[in-house]
Motif scaffolding. Structure first.
Motif, PDB file in Angstrom:
ATOM      1  N   LEU A  49     -15.417  -6.195  17.845  1.00 29.39           N
ATOM      2  CA  LEU A  49     -15.286  -4.805  18.252  1.00 29.39           C
ATOM      3  C   LEU A  49     -15.285  -4.765  19.769  1.00 29.39           C
ATOM      4  O   LEU A  49     -16.232  -5.237  20.408  1.00 29.39           O
ATOM      5  CB  LEU A  49     -16.444  -3.956  17.723  1.00 29.39           C
ATOM      6  CG  LEU A  49     -16.449  -3.566  16.246  1.00 29.39           C
ATOM      7  CD1 LEU A  49     -16.675  -4.776  15.338  1.00 29.39           C
ATOM      8  CD2 LEU A  49     -17.524  -2.516  15.971  1.00 29.39           C
ATOM      9  N   ALA A  50     -14.225  -4.235  20.340  1.00 31.52           N
ATOM     10  CA  ALA A  50     -14.120  -4.116  21.793  1.00 31.52           C
ATOM     11  C   ALA A  50     -14.203  -2.653  22.175  1.00 31.52           C
ATOM     12  O   ALA A  50     -13.429  -1.831  21.661  1.00 31.52           O
ATOM     13  CB  ALA A  50     -12.808  -4.730  22.288  1.00 31.52           C
ATOM     14  N   TYR A  51     -15.141  -2.340  23.066  1.00 32.52           N
ATOM     15  CA  TYR A  51     -15.305  -0.948  23.491  1.00 32.52           C
ATOM     16  C   TYR A  51     -15.472  -0.925  25.005  1.00 32.52           C
ATOM     17  O   TYR A  51     -16.365  -1.573  25.552  1.00 32.52           O
ATOM     18  CB  TYR A  51     -16.521  -0.313  22.826  1.00 32.52           C
ATOM     19  CG  TYR A  51     -16.566   1.192  22.965  1.00 32.52           C
ATOM     20  CD1 TYR A  51     -15.999   2.002  21.984  1.00 32.52           C
ATOM     21  CD2 TYR A  51     -17.142   1.802  24.074  1.00 32.52           C
ATOM     22  CE1 TYR A  51     -16.019   3.380  22.116  1.00 32.52           C
ATOM     23  CE2 TYR A  51     -17.159   3.174  24.210  1.00 32.52           C
ATOM     24  CZ  TYR A  51     -16.597   3.961  23.233  1.00 32.52           C
ATOM     25  OH  TYR A  51     -16.614   5.336  23.366  1.00 32.52           O
ATOM     26  N   GLY A  52     -14.602  -0.187  25.675  1.00 35.75           N
ATOM     27  CA  GLY A  52     -14.663  -0.067  27.122  1.00 35.75           C
ATOM     28  C   GLY A  52     -14.806   1.378  27.542  1.00 35.75           C
ATOM     29  O   GLY A  52     -14.116   2.257  27.005  1.00 35.75           O
ATOM     30  N   ARG A  53     -15.699   1.634  28.495  1.00 39.53           N
ATOM     31  CA  ARG A  53     -15.899   2.982  29.023  1.00 39.53           C
ATOM     32  C   ARG A  53     -15.541   2.943  30.504  1.00 39.53           C
ATOM     33  O   ARG A  53     -16.214   2.278  31.292  1.00 39.53           O
ATOM     34  CB  ARG A  53     -17.342   3.429  28.812  1.00 39.53           C
ATOM     35  CG  ARG A  53     -17.557   4.918  29.013  1.00 39.53           C
ATOM     36  CD  ARG A  53     -18.934   5.336  28.550  1.00 39.53           C
ATOM     37  NE  ARG A  53     -19.983   4.753  29.373  1.00 39.53           N
ATOM     38  CZ  ARG A  53     -21.125   4.301  28.902  1.00 39.53           C
ATOM     39  NH1 ARG A  53     -21.370   4.324  27.605  1.00 39.53           N
ATOM     40  NH2 ARG A  53     -22.041   3.802  29.727  1.00 39.53           N
ATOM     41  N   TYR A  54     -14.468   3.632  30.876  1.00 45.58           N
ATOM     42  CA  TYR A  54     -13.944   3.618  32.230  1.00 45.58           C
ATOM     43  C   TYR A  54     -14.173   4.983  32.869  1.00 45.58           C
ATOM     44  O   TYR A  54     -13.722   6.000  32.343  1.00 45.58           O
ATOM     45  CB  TYR A  54     -12.450   3.292  32.223  1.00 45.58           C
ATOM     46  CG  TYR A  54     -12.120   1.916  31.685  1.00 45.58           C
ATOM     47  CD1 TYR A  54     -11.864   0.855  32.536  1.00 45.58           C
ATOM     48  CD2 TYR A  54     -12.071   1.677  30.314  1.00 45.58           C
ATOM     49  CE1 TYR A  54     -11.560  -0.413  32.064  1.00 45.58           C
ATOM     50  CE2 TYR A  54     -11.776   0.418  29.812  1.00 45.58           C
ATOM     51  CZ  TYR A  54     -11.522  -0.623  30.696  1.00 45.58           C
ATOM     52  OH  TYR A  54     -11.230  -1.877  30.191  1.00 45.58           O
TER      53      TYR A  54
END
Length: 346
Positions: free
Chosen positions: A224-229
Motif C-alpha cells: 500500500l503506497a500512500y503519499g500526502r503532498y
C-alpha cells in the motif's frame, strides 16, 4: 506491538544476510489479488502464482478459481454451483474485494476473509472508473520488486521527472514492522515539488512537504503506497506484486484519484506506465544475481533498513512454515485498520 528497531544481535543479523536467497521456500496461506474483477467474466482467463496456474471464470454470476482449466477438469461452467464437479479438489478459495479477485494460496480450510489485507482507500465493492486500474509486468521476482518499493528514496533519482528530485531541507526515515508486515515512512520538509503536480495539478510553490508511506504485507506480496503532498494531493496507490514465477512479477495496480481535480485525476493513474518501465530497467538485470546465494555481507544505510527487515521476516515466516506453523501472530492480522498508519486525512 509493532517494533521500530532491529531486536537481533549483530551476529544473528549477519547470518540472515548471508543465508538470504529468495524463492528457496514459497510462503503459503495468503490471499493473492491476482486479477482485476473487470477482467474476469464467463470466458476463462489464466493467471499464475509461484508458477502454479489459476483459471478464473464466472458461471451465472458466481466466481470460480481452479488449478485446471474447467473444460479439461470436467467442470460444467454453465452451472452456478460446481461443487459436484469431479475436479473440485483443485479449486482455490476465491473472493472479490476492492475491485480484485483474491485467491487463497495455501490450505483451503485455513482460508478466511478476515485475512485479506486492509486497503482503506479503495472501495470494498471496487467501484472505481476503469482508467484507475492497470497492469505493469516486471522481469524479476516479487521479492526484488518489494525491496525496490520499500526504499522510498529511489524515486528521487529514478523517477525525478515525475515525482521530484532529492532536494529537501529535512528527510526523516522511520521503519515500523510486525511479524508479517514492514512499513517505511518518509517525512520530507521543503522537498522539490513533483513535476506532474506543478504541470497539471496547479501547485505553484517551488517546494512541498511530503509524507510518503509504503506498507508491505510479506506473505501476500502486496504494498500500500500512500503519499500526502502539501501543497498538493494525496497519492493513493495499491501495489499487488503478484509472484508469477521466479523471474516474473505482475503488478495489477489501482490508483484512486477520485479526490484529485482535472486533469490530474486522469493523468495520475497513467504514471505507473512511466515509472514501472523505469523500475524494470533497474530490477530486471538484478534479478539473476538477487536469486543467487552469496557470502558477501550487505552494507546498508538507514534508507535500506526496510528492505533488510523484509528479508528477515521472509526467512522467519519460512522457518515457521517449514515447521508446520502457518498461523498469523496477533500483532499482524492483515485485516486490521491501517488508516492511521498510512496517515490518511479525514
Amino acid at each position: 506491538m509493532a517494533n521500530t528497531a532491529f531486536d537481533e544481535g549483530a551476529t544473528g543479523q549477519r547470518a540472515l544476510e548471508r543465508d538470504w536467497m529468495p524463492n528457496r521456500f514459497v510462503l503459503r496461506d495468503a490471499w493473492q489479488p491476482i486479477a482485476h474483477v473487470r477482467d474476469v467474466g464467463e470466458n476463462v482467463v489464466c493467471r499464475h502464482v509461484h508458477s502454479e496456474p489459476c483459471y478464473l471464470w464466472r458461471a451465472k454470476g458466481h466466481l470460480h478459481a481452479c488449478r485446471r482449466h474447467p473444460d479439461r477438469a470436467g467442470i460444467r461452467r454453465g452451472s452456478p454451483d460446481c461443487a459436484s464437479a469431479p475436479a473440485i479438489e483443485n479449486d482455490y478459495p476465491v473472493l472479490e474485494r476492492y475491485g480484485y479477485v483474491w485467491v487463497w494460496f495455501g490450505d483451503p480450510p485455513r482460508a478466511h476473509a478476515s485475512l485479506v489485507p486492509d486497503v482503506p482507500y479503495l472501495p470494498l465493492d471496487g467501484n472505481l472508473p476503469a482508467y484507475m486500474h492497470g497492469t505493469v509486468r516486471f522481469d524479476c521476482c516479487s521479492g526484488l520488486l518489494i525491496e525496490n518499493l520499500l526504499d522510498l528514496t529511489h524515486a528521487d533519482f529514478l523517477h525525478a521527472g515525475v515525482l521530484g528530485d532529492e532536494h529537501a531541507d529535512e528527510d526523516r526515515i522511520e521503519v515500523i514492522y510486525t511479524s508479517e508486515t514492514v512499513t517505511m515512512i518518509r517525512n520530507c520538509v521543503n522537498k522539490s515539488v513533483a513535476p506532474i503536480m506543478r504541470w497539471f495539478g496547479g501547485v505553484r510553490a517551488k517546494y512541498q512537504d511530503v509524507r510518503a508511506v509504503i506498507h508491505v504485507h510479506v506473505r501476500s506480496s502486496v504494498a500500500l503506497a500512500y503519499g500526502r503532498y502539501s501543497p498538493g494531493i494525496d497519492l493513493q496507490l495499491f501495489h499487488p506484486c503478484i509472484p508469477e514465477s521466479r523471474d516474473r512479477c505482475r503488478l495489477n495496480f489501482t490508483l484512486n484519484s477520485r479526490s484529485v481535480s482535472f486533469p490530474l485525476r486522469y493523468l495520475m493513474p497513467l504514471t505507473p506506465y512511466v515509472v514501472g518501465p523505469q523500475d524494470n530497467v533497474m530490477v530486471g538485470p538484478q534479478s539473476g544475481r538477487y536469486a543467487q546465494p552469496s557470502s558477501r555481507l550487505d552494507l546498508f544505510s538507514r534508507f535500506d533498513s526496510a528492505g533488510a527487515r523484509y528479508r528477515h521476516l521472509v526467512q522467519r515466516i519460512a522457518q515457521r512454515q517449514r515447521a508446520g506453523d502457518f498461523a498469523y501472530a496477533a500483532d499482524a492480522q492483515p485485516g486490521r485498520d491501517v488508516r492511521e498508519l498510512l496517515g490518511m486525512r479525514g
